[in-house]
Design an enzyme around this catalytic site. Structure first.
Site, short mmCIF file in Angstrom:
data_model
loop_
_atom_site.label_atom_id
_atom_site.label_comp_id
_atom_site.label_asym_id
_atom_site.label_seq_id
_atom_site.Cartn_x
_atom_site.Cartn_y
_atom_site.Cartn_z
N SER A 24 0.82 -1.21 0.00
CA SER A 24 0.00 0.00 0.00
C SER A 24 0.86 1.27 0.00
O SER A 24 1.95 1.29 0.58
CB SER A 24 -0.88 0.00 1.25
OG SER A 24 -1.41 1.29 1.51
N TYR B 113 -2.16 5.39 -4.10
CA TYR B 113 -3.14 6.44 -3.86
C TYR B 113 -2.59 7.67 -4.57
O TYR B 113 -1.48 8.11 -4.29
CB TYR B 113 -3.31 6.73 -2.37
CG TYR B 113 -4.21 5.73 -1.65
CD1 TYR B 113 -5.45 5.39 -2.18
CD2 TYR B 113 -3.81 5.16 -0.45
CE1 TYR B 113 -6.26 4.49 -1.53
CE2 TYR B 113 -4.62 4.25 0.21
CZ TYR B 113 -5.85 3.92 -0.34
OH TYR B 113 -6.66 3.03 0.29
N THR C 90 -5.78 2.77 -6.81
CA THR C 90 -7.05 2.64 -6.08
C THR C 90 -7.88 3.89 -6.31
O THR C 90 -7.44 5.00 -5.98
CB THR C 90 -6.79 2.39 -4.59
OG1 THR C 90 -6.10 1.15 -4.46
CG2 THR C 90 -8.10 2.32 -3.80
N LYS D 186 -8.22 -0.27 -9.28
CA LYS D 186 -8.87 -1.01 -8.17
C LYS D 186 -10.03 -0.19 -7.60
O LYS D 186 -9.86 0.99 -7.28
CB LYS D 186 -7.84 -1.27 -7.05
CG LYS D 186 -8.42 -1.92 -5.80
CD LYS D 186 -7.32 -2.31 -4.82
CE LYS D 186 -7.85 -3.01 -3.58
NZ LYS D 186 -8.34 -2.12 -2.55
N HIS E 187 -13.53 -1.98 -1.43
CA HIS E 187 -12.59 -1.60 -0.38
C HIS E 187 -12.97 -2.27 0.95
O HIS E 187 -12.80 -1.70 2.02
CB HIS E 187 -12.59 -0.07 -0.22
CG HIS E 187 -11.26 0.53 0.12
ND1 HIS E 187 -10.53 1.26 -0.77
CD2 HIS E 187 -10.52 0.51 1.26
CE1 HIS E 187 -9.41 1.70 -0.19
NE2 HIS E 187 -9.39 1.26 1.04
C1 FNR Z 1 -7.73 -1.83 3.28
N1 FNR Z 1 -7.81 -1.69 1.89
C2 FNR Z 1 -6.91 -0.88 1.23
N2 FNR Z 1 -6.95 -0.77 -0.13
C3 FNR Z 1 -6.05 -0.04 -0.79
O1 FNR Z 1 -6.11 0.04 -2.02
N3 FNR Z 1 -5.07 0.63 -0.10
C4 FNR Z 1 -4.96 0.58 1.25
O2 FNR Z 1 -4.08 1.17 1.84
C5 FNR Z 1 -5.94 -0.18 1.96
N4 FNR Z 1 -5.90 -0.24 3.33
C6 FNR Z 1 -6.77 -1.07 3.99
C7 FNR Z 1 -6.69 -1.18 5.38
C8 FNR Z 1 -7.52 -2.09 6.05
C9 FNR Z 1 -7.39 -2.23 7.52
C10 FNR Z 1 -8.44 -2.88 5.32
C11 FNR Z 1 -9.31 -3.90 6.01
C12 FNR Z 1 -8.55 -2.74 3.96
C13 FNR Z 1 -8.78 -2.48 1.10
C14 FNR Z 1 -8.19 -3.84 0.72
O3 FNR Z 1 -7.21 -3.71 -0.28
C15 FNR Z 1 -9.27 -4.78 0.19
O4 FNR Z 1 -9.97 -4.14 -0.83
C16 FNR Z 1 -10.23 -5.19 1.31
O5 FNR Z 1 -9.49 -5.58 2.44
C17 FNR Z 1 -11.12 -6.33 0.86
O6 FNR Z 1 -12.08 -6.61 1.84
P1 FNR Z 1 -11.94 -7.86 2.84
O7 FNR Z 1 -12.00 -9.11 2.03
O8 FNR Z 1 -10.64 -7.72 3.55
O9 FNR Z 1 -13.10 -7.72 3.78
#
Ligand code: FNR
Length: 372
Positions: free
Chosen positions: A112, A136, A162, A244, A268
Site C-alpha cells: 500500500s 493512492y 485505487t 482497483k 474496499h
Molecule cells: C484496506 N484496503 C486498502 N486498499 C487499498 O487500495 N489501499 C490501502 O491502503 C488499503 N488499506 C486497507 C486497510 C484495512 C485495515 C483494510 C481492512 C482494507 C482495502 C483492501 O485492499 C481490500 O480491498 C479489502 O481488504 C477487501 O475486503 P476484505 O476481504 O478484507 O473484507
C-alpha cells in the site's frame, strides 16, 4: 512469542478473535470495521452465501493446478495479498512480516501507498518474491510520479491505482475512537522518505514530524482524479496499470476502452461507501462486459477457499485476500501470516478438488447455482 502464535486458529471468526485479544481496541476496530452502518461490509460476506457450488464427481482430481498468470506475474494459487495500509498498528514488523510470509509461498504481495514501512524496505523484505505497488494518487502529481518511479526501481511489477477513495469513507467506529493511523504517522513512510515530498515540506520531518504529517494528509489523495488524469501514468511508467475499486460495468468498459491492463472489482472491504453493491454481486456483469480482454481481479469478502472458487466461477481471474491475513499478522506476526496463507491454499486446493475441477482456471458458472 505468545500462546496464540503456537496455536493459531483455523477458522476466520477465531482468527479475528485472536487478533482482538492481541490488539488494543482502536487498531482492532480500524481493521474490522467498515463505513456507516456496515451494511456493505456484511453484504460482502453474505453475497457468497447466495451462490452454491454444485460439484461434479468421479473426475480424477488426483493432480491439480491452482495457478494463474497475470500480467507477467505468477500466482501459484490464484490469489495475492491485498494492499492494506498502516500494518505497523497490528505488529511491530508490519508489512515486512507480511511481505516475507508472502514470498515464502510465492504469493504476490501488493504494498500500500500508506504502509508503515517504505516501499524499498518492503521490497527488501520481499526479496525474490513478486510484488505490485498500490497507488493512492496524490494531489501533488510530482509526488505520485516519484513514488511510481521508486516502485519501478524497487522491483514492483505492476501499479494498482485505487480509485474508490476520492474522499475517505465515513467510518463511524473509527470516528467514535477518534483513531486515524495515517494522522498518527503509521502510514507515512512512503511520503516521509520521498525526495519530492521532502522538498515540499515547510519543516524537516525529523524535527517537526507533526507538521510533516499534517502536510502529508493534505496531499495524500486526490478528489479531483479522473480517467484522463490516471492515463498520465502511461507517460511515467511502462509497468502494467490496474484500476482497483470498480463496481459498475460501465466503468469496467471505460477501463478496457482506455487500455488499462486490469481491474480489481472491489468496494474496499465495505470501508468506503456504505450501502453500495457487494463486490460479488457486481462481478458477473463486469466479467460479461470485460469478456476476458483484460484480467479481472476480485476482493471484498474472500474468507475461505470456496469463496475463491465462487469468485473465479463468476468471472474473476484471481482474488485478493484482505482482512484474514492481517488478523494473522496481528495474532502471530510473520508466522501468523504464513499460517493464514498456508491454510488458505489448502482450503482452496480442497475446494477445487471437491468441486470436481483439476484446474482453478476451469472454474465457470456451470458449477454455480443462485440460492435464495
Ligand atoms: C484496506 N484496503 C486498502 N486498499 C487499498 O487500495 N489501499 C490501502 O491502503 C488499503 N488499506 C486497507 C486497510 C484495512 C485495515 C483494510 C481492512 C482494507 C482495502 C483492501 O485492499 C481490500 O480491498 C479489502 O481488504 C477487501 O475486503 P476484505 O476481504 O478484507 O473484507
Amino acid at each position: 512469542m505468545t500462546v496464540i502464535e503456537r496455536s493459531l486458529p483455523y477458522s476466520y471468526s477465531h482468527l479475528e478473535k485472536a487478533a482482538e485479544l492481541t490488539l488494543e481496541k482502536e487498531p482492532f476496530t480500524y481493521v474490522q470495521s467498515g463505513a456507516g452502518a456496515e451494511v456493505t461490509l456484511r453484504a460482502n460476506e453474505e453475497a457468497f452465501e447466495r451462490w452454491a457450488i454444485v460439484p461434479r464427481v468421479l473426475k480424477d482430481v488426483s493432480s491439480r493446478n491452482l495457478s494463474a498468470n497475470l500480467l507477467g506475474t505468477h500466482l501459484p494459487s490464484s490469489f495475492m495479498l491485498a494492499p492494506i495500509g498502516n500494518q505497523g498498528i497490528l505488529h511491530d514488523e508490519g508489512e515486512l512480516a507480511s511481505a516475507k510470509a508472502a514470498a515464502a509461498f510465492g504469493v504476490p504481495f501488493i504494498a500500500s501507498t500508506v504502509s508503515t514501512f517504505s516501499l524499498e524496505e518492503i521490497a527488501a523484505a520481499n526479496g525474490d518474491g513478486s510484488r505490485w505497488f498500490q497507488l493512492y494518487w496524490s494531489s501533488d502529481f510530482e509526488v505520485t510520479a516519484s513514488m511510481v518511479q521508486r516502485a519501478e526501481t524497487a522491483g514492483y511489477s505492476a501499479i494498482v491505482v485505487t480509485v474508490d477513495m476520492p474522499v475517505v469513507g465515513h467510518r463511524e467506529r473509527d470516528l467514535n475512537y477518534q483513531y486515524f493511523p495515517l494522522a498518527l504517522g503509521k502510514g507515512a513512510a512512503n511520503f516521509l522518505q520521498d525526495p519530492v515530498f521532502q522538498s515540499r515540506l515547510s519543516k524537516s520531518p525529523v524535527e517537526e514530524r507533526d507538521v510533516a504529517l499534517a502536510e502529508l494528509l493534505s496531499v495524500f489523495f486526490e478528489p479531483a482524479l479522473t480517467w484522463d488524469k490516471v492515463q498520465e501514468l502511461r507517460k511515467i511508467t511502462s509497468l502494467p496499470i490496474l484500476i482497483k475499486g470498480i463496481l459498475h460495468a460501465d466503468d469496467a468498459k471505460i477501463a478496457v476502452d482506455l487500455a488499462f491492463d486490469g481491474i480489481v472489482v472491489s468496494n474496499h472491504g465495505g470501508r468506503q461507501l456504505d450501502g453500495c453493491f457487494s463486490s460479488l454481486d457486481a462481478l458477473p456483469a463486469i466479467a460479461d462486459t470485460v469478456k476476458g480482454r483484460i484480467p479481472v481481479l476480485f476482493d471484498s469478502g474472500i474468507r475461505r477457499g470456496a469463496d475463491a472458487v465462487k469468485a473465479l466461477s463468476l468471472g474473476a481471474d484471481a482474488v485478493l485476500l484482505g482482512r484474514p491475513y492481517v488478523y494473522g499478522l496481528a495474532a502471530g506476526g510473520e508466522n501468523g501470516v504464513k499460517h493464514v496463507i498456508e491454510q488458505f491454499i489448502k482450503d482452496f486446493d480442497s475446494a477445487i478438488a471437491l468441486t470436481g475441477l483439476t484446474k482453478a482456471s476451469d472454474a465457470n458458472r456451470s458449477i454455480l447455482r443462485k440460492v435464495n
